[in-house]
Design a protein around this motif. Structure first.
Motif, mmCIF file in Angstrom:
data_model
loop_
_atom_site.group_PDB
_atom_site.id
_atom_site.type_symbol
_atom_site.label_atom_id
_atom_site.label_comp_id
_atom_site.label_asym_id
_atom_site.label_seq_id
_atom_site.Cartn_x
_atom_site.Cartn_y
_atom_site.Cartn_z
ATOM 1 N N GLN A 13 21.109 20.114 -5.370
ATOM 2 C CA GLN A 13 21.433 21.531 -5.318
ATOM 3 C C GLN A 13 20.282 22.296 -5.958
ATOM 4 O OE1 GLN A 13 24.941 22.720 -7.586
ATOM 5 N NE2 GLN A 13 25.456 24.166 -5.975
ATOM 6 N N MET A 14 19.834 23.362 -5.284
ATOM 7 C CA MET A 14 18.737 24.147 -5.809
ATOM 8 C C MET A 14 19.284 25.405 -6.494
ATOM 9 S SD MET A 14 16.443 22.086 -4.853
ATOM 10 C CE MET A 14 14.834 22.843 -5.149
ATOM 11 N N LYS A 15 18.421 26.050 -7.272
ATOM 12 C CA LYS A 15 18.877 27.262 -7.973
ATOM 13 C C LYS A 15 19.197 28.381 -6.998
ATOM 14 C CE LYS A 15 16.928 26.225 -12.438
ATOM 15 N NZ LYS A 15 15.690 26.179 -13.210
ATOM 16 N N LYS A 16 18.412 28.417 -5.893
ATOM 17 C CA LYS A 16 18.671 29.430 -4.876
ATOM 18 C C LYS A 16 19.165 28.760 -3.606
ATOM 19 C CE LYS A 16 15.427 33.197 -5.818
ATOM 20 N NZ LYS A 16 14.156 33.769 -5.359
ATOM 21 N N ASN A 23 23.799 25.160 0.216
ATOM 22 C CA ASN A 23 22.996 24.845 -0.956
ATOM 23 C C ASN A 23 23.043 23.363 -1.292
ATOM 24 O OD1 ASN A 23 21.235 25.135 -3.045
ATOM 25 N ND2 ASN A 23 22.605 26.258 -4.391
ATOM 26 N N ARG A 24 23.029 22.562 -0.252
ATOM 27 C CA ARG A 24 22.879 21.127 -0.452
ATOM 28 C C ARG A 24 21.693 20.684 0.381
ATOM 29 N NH1 ARG A 24 27.659 18.267 1.516
ATOM 30 N NH2 ARG A 24 27.657 20.023 2.935
ATOM 31 N N TRP A 25 20.811 19.972 -0.269
ATOM 32 C CA TRP A 25 19.567 19.539 0.377
ATOM 33 C C TRP A 25 19.419 18.049 0.188
ATOM 34 C CZ3 TRP A 25 16.141 23.408 2.271
ATOM 35 C CH2 TRP A 25 16.480 24.730 1.914
ATOM 36 N N LYS A 26 18.801 17.407 1.166
ATOM 37 C CA LYS A 26 18.525 15.990 1.043
ATOM 38 C C LYS A 26 17.027 15.789 0.861
ATOM 39 C CE LYS A 26 19.686 11.593 3.061
ATOM 40 N NZ LYS A 26 20.579 10.924 3.992
ATOM 41 N N ILE A 27 16.668 14.960 -0.096
ATOM 42 C CA ILE A 27 15.254 14.640 -0.297
ATOM 43 C C ILE A 27 14.839 13.648 0.779
ATOM 44 C CG2 ILE A 27 13.538 13.659 -1.856
ATOM 45 C CD1 ILE A 27 15.357 14.479 -4.199
ATOM 46 N N ILE A 28 13.935 14.071 1.655
ATOM 47 C CA ILE A 28 13.552 13.184 2.754
ATOM 48 C C ILE A 28 12.129 12.651 2.606
ATOM 49 C CG2 ILE A 28 15.205 14.129 4.410
ATOM 50 C CD1 ILE A 28 12.945 15.776 5.625
ATOM 51 N N ARG A 35 9.662 16.821 0.141
ATOM 52 C CA ARG A 35 10.221 17.476 1.319
ATOM 53 C C ARG A 35 11.735 17.355 1.274
ATOM 54 N NH1 ARG A 35 8.834 19.389 6.403
ATOM 55 N NH2 ARG A 35 6.650 18.844 6.250
ATOM 56 N N ILE A 36 12.382 18.503 1.372
ATOM 57 C CA ILE A 36 13.838 18.502 1.367
ATOM 58 C C ILE A 36 14.350 19.138 2.647
ATOM 59 C CG2 ILE A 36 14.181 18.465 -1.142
ATOM 60 C CD1 ILE A 36 14.496 21.502 -1.076
ATOM 61 N N LYS A 37 15.520 18.670 3.074
ATOM 62 C CA LYS A 37 16.107 19.180 4.305
ATOM 63 C C LYS A 37 17.450 19.816 3.982
ATOM 64 C CE LYS A 37 17.996 16.604 7.540
ATOM 65 N NZ LYS A 37 18.181 15.645 8.647
ATOM 66 N N CYS A 38 17.619 21.028 4.487
ATOM 67 C CA CYS A 38 18.881 21.742 4.300
ATOM 68 C C CYS A 38 19.973 21.047 5.099
ATOM 69 C CB CYS A 38 18.718 23.190 4.771
ATOM 70 S SG CYS A 38 20.258 24.118 4.772
ATOM 71 N N PHE A 52 9.386 21.992 -7.348
ATOM 72 C CA PHE A 52 10.696 21.432 -7.018
ATOM 73 C C PHE A 52 11.512 21.192 -8.288
ATOM 74 C CE2 PHE A 52 13.440 17.735 -6.576
ATOM 75 C CZ PHE A 52 14.223 18.105 -5.500
ATOM 76 N N THR A 53 10.873 20.585 -9.281
ATOM 77 C CA THR A 53 11.552 20.290 -10.538
ATOM 78 C C THR A 53 12.079 21.557 -11.203
ATOM 79 O OG1 THR A 53 9.986 18.476 -10.805
ATOM 80 C CG2 THR A 53 11.289 19.062 -12.725
ATOM 81 N N LYS A 54 11.284 22.638 -11.064
ATOM 82 C CA LYS A 54 11.703 23.915 -11.640
ATOM 83 C C LYS A 54 12.883 24.517 -10.891
ATOM 84 C CE LYS A 54 7.846 26.257 -11.930
ATOM 85 N NZ LYS A 54 6.862 27.346 -12.077
ATOM 86 N N LYS A 55 12.884 24.353 -9.564
ATOM 87 C CA LYS A 55 13.904 24.982 -8.732
ATOM 88 C C LYS A 55 15.169 24.149 -8.584
ATOM 89 C CE LYS A 55 10.905 27.942 -5.986
ATOM 90 N NZ LYS A 55 10.240 28.140 -4.699
ATOM 91 N N LEU A 56 15.072 22.895 -8.961
ATOM 92 C CA LEU A 56 16.218 22.005 -8.854
ATOM 93 C C LEU A 56 17.298 22.397 -9.856
ATOM 94 C CD1 LEU A 56 17.502 19.314 -7.806
ATOM 95 C CD2 LEU A 56 16.283 18.185 -9.666
ATOM 96 N N LYS A 57 18.507 22.508 -9.373
ATOM 97 C CA LYS A 57 19.614 22.799 -10.283
ATOM 98 C C LYS A 57 20.252 21.496 -10.733
ATOM 99 C CE LYS A 57 23.539 25.900 -10.783
ATOM 100 N NZ LYS A 57 24.517 26.695 -10.023
ATOM 101 N N LYS A 58 20.686 20.716 -9.760
ATOM 102 C CA LYS A 58 21.202 19.399 -10.135
ATOM 103 C C LYS A 58 21.254 18.454 -8.955
ATOM 104 C CE LYS A 58 26.027 20.841 -9.686
ATOM 105 N NZ LYS A 58 27.334 20.887 -10.324
ATOM 106 N N VAL A 59 21.360 17.180 -9.293
ATOM 107 C CA VAL A 59 21.525 16.164 -8.262
ATOM 108 C C VAL A 59 23.010 16.002 -8.008
ATOM 109 C CG1 VAL A 59 21.176 13.725 -7.692
ATOM 110 C CG2 VAL A 59 19.410 14.962 -8.951
ATOM 111 N N LEU A 60 23.427 16.216 -6.773
ATOM 112 C CA LEU A 60 24.846 16.119 -6.439
ATOM 113 C C LEU A 60 25.259 14.682 -6.153
ATOM 114 C CD1 LEU A 60 25.124 19.207 -4.066
ATOM 115 C CD2 LEU A 60 25.881 19.078 -6.427
#
Ligand SMILES: [Zn+2]
Length: 65
Positions: A13-16, A23-28, A35-38, A52-60
């Motif tokens: 999950q990203m901050k924005k 707001n769920r992305w997969k790290i591809i 590279r993340i995919k919505c 990415f590390t800054k914008k990352l909110k949490k790992v779901l």
């Protein structure tokens, strides 16, 4: 502060949220850039790892579980 840990194929999950409303992305792809995919619209974006590390909110969902 706890280090955010992430790996390939994690759902994050990203901050924005993406403009599509999802707001769920997969790290591809992992490397110098991530590279993340919505998961809402399949749009993918490439982000420098530091950003990415800054914008990352949490790992779901961790891919290792
Ligand atoms: Zn989207």
């Amino acid at each position: 502060m706890v280090d955010k840990e992430f790996q390939l194929h994690d759902i994050v999950q990203m901050k924005k949220p993406h403009p599509c409303g999802e707001n769920r992305w997969k790290i591809i792809r992992m490397g110098m850039d991530i590279r993340i995919k919505c998961l809402g619209c399949d749009h993918s974006v490439m982000i420098p790892r530091r950003e990415f590390t800054k914008k990352l909110k949490k790992v779901l969902e961790s891919a290792s579980n």
